[in-house]
Design an enzyme around this catalytic site. Sequence first.
Site, short mmCIF file in Angstrom:
data_model
loop_
_atom_site.label_atom_id
_atom_site.label_comp_id
_atom_site.label_asym_id
_atom_site.label_seq_id
_atom_site.Cartn_x
_atom_site.Cartn_y
_atom_site.Cartn_z
N SER A 187 -9.56 5.01 -0.33
CA SER A 187 -8.87 6.16 -0.89
C SER A 187 -9.75 7.41 -1.07
O SER A 187 -8.88 8.43 -1.40
CB SER A 187 -8.72 5.94 -2.40
OG SER A 187 -7.32 4.94 -2.31
N LYS A 239 -10.15 13.29 -9.77
CA LYS A 239 -9.13 12.33 -9.65
C LYS A 239 -8.69 11.96 -11.02
O LYS A 239 -9.51 11.77 -12.07
CB LYS A 239 -9.43 10.94 -8.92
CG LYS A 239 -8.27 10.22 -8.50
CD LYS A 239 -9.01 9.10 -7.47
CE LYS A 239 -7.79 8.22 -7.00
NZ LYS A 239 -8.35 7.09 -5.95
N SER A 257 -5.45 6.69 -2.04
CA SER A 257 -5.08 7.21 -3.43
C SER A 257 -5.26 8.48 -3.96
O SER A 257 -4.64 9.13 -4.54
CB SER A 257 -5.01 6.26 -4.21
OG SER A 257 -6.32 5.85 -4.43
N1 GLN Z 1 -4.91 1.76 0.08
C1 GLN Z 1 -5.56 0.80 -0.47
C2 GLN Z 1 -5.00 -0.10 -1.54
O1 GLN Z 1 -3.93 0.25 -1.61
C3 GLN Z 1 -6.79 1.59 -1.04
C4 GLN Z 1 -6.86 2.01 -2.24
C5 GLN Z 1 -7.91 2.65 -2.67
O2 GLN Z 1 -9.05 2.79 -2.05
N2 GLN Z 1 -8.01 2.80 -4.11
O3 GLN Z 1 -5.49 -0.98 -2.23
#
Ligand code: GLN
Length: 493
Positions: A185, A86, A161
């Site tokens: 994410s 990532k 994400s």
């Molecule tokens: N969707 C969640 C957020 O926007 C989780 C994102 C993540 O785990 N990085 O914060």
Amino acid sequence: MKGRRNQLSLFRLTAHELHDLLVKKEISAQELSESIFSRIGSVEDRIAAYITLTKERAFECARAVDRQIQNGGETSPLSGIPIALKDNICTGGVRTTAASKMLADFIPPYSATVVKKLDATGAVVTGKTNMDEFAMGSSTENSAFFPTKNPWNLERAPGGSSGGSAAAVASGEAVCALGSDTGGSIRQPASFCGVVGMKPTYGAVSRYGVIAYASSFDQVGPITKDVTDCALMLNAICGHDPLDSMSLKSDVPDYTSHLVNGVRGLKIGVPEEYMSTEMDSGVRAAVEKAMAMFGSLGATVDYATLPHSSYALPVYYIIAPAEASSNMARFDGVRYGAGAGDAEDVIDLFIKTRSRGFGPEVKRRIMLGTYALSAGYYDAYYLKAQKVRTLIKEDFDRAFLKFDLLLSPTTPCTAFRFGEKTDDPYQMYLTDVYTAPANLAGIPAITIPCGFAEGMPVGLQLMGRHQGEATLLRAAYTFEQNTDYHKCFPEIG
Ligand code: GLN
């Protein structure tokens, strides 16, 4: 090489299958990398999983592994295995953007601890994957560069994400990948793309060199095609790191020793609060089928209660932005981020750099977080949320007195269409309803494929006790040995 007949489809195999072929010298690491990069060449224009490819480095690394194997040297299970990272995980000398304009030209001077650990195993890094900007989002649509497509349906989001990492693994553009999970994410995109994803216990994997989003939640973890590969990745990346102040000091077990096919006597709880929330009927059906399957394999499956569940999302969406607003302060054009060349003074430099460098969701989080932390609202929002976070953690502590693990859907819906949730951030936040609680409590959770609903993969989430990865792996492995969902591979149209 004997295995030439295989080369075209090597990208379909798991790390452990490929390792067997490598040590038997049926394939070379170079051939394996060729297979992955030719797959990238044929599907990446449609999937768009990667922000940066590191082809040259990958081949150098693959050739080094081949020399090692030729010379009879020791190999590790990940030697020669193509792995995607990532793009919030720093790679020394290789651009790391967090999918933000702010870091579009950022080349870190050093690599994250997890990257060094993977390098030490001889893993071959294929490139840096797309994500929501600074990991804020659930669809990869918040990338400042482009959205990634879901390999199962190019009109749908891969989740986020870590959408690029999940799509890369699902489409065969990488064998395994690393993602990061702050509120879901890793698990949400893995579930949307029909692959395995694990958020380890908070502190199990070093975050040194990982661009911080919300530091009391962030964890790095694997996205893989099956549970065995997940255990192999955990073996490689877990462990104490003095450079991460929240890193756990405990020894790393051999996670593969928990890949046991059997759940007899295991007590599985299903949070009734989760099952009584709204979810797609196809998701519910697949999860109920999984519950029955665990029962038929000898586990006891019963309803559990997590009474404060309905507060998990509001609490997460107060604390995470609060921490984010503080973490984002370093992107000011002086410490990080290319400074605006036309600034008149230092304040103007901050304003111009941050106005131009951050996308709308990141700005929204900074404003929400700054508001929650401001003198007048701190007690009402931030402090209150911290107290409720403790209640949520205590719900889990109580549930784990009775149950060995908790089972739920990973997400209330399958992969949604592009644009479907971008106009209403609240709808997007709701997709984290089953994943964020594990981050609030710091406990490990895994998602594994458990079926399809209208052609899209459904994920099953298992949550375990603090440092209870072994039990999660055992249950997930058993489920996998008794189902075929993990073997499904998308036909990319
Ligand atoms: N969707 C969640 C957020 O926007 C989780 C994102 C993540 O785990 N990085 O914060």
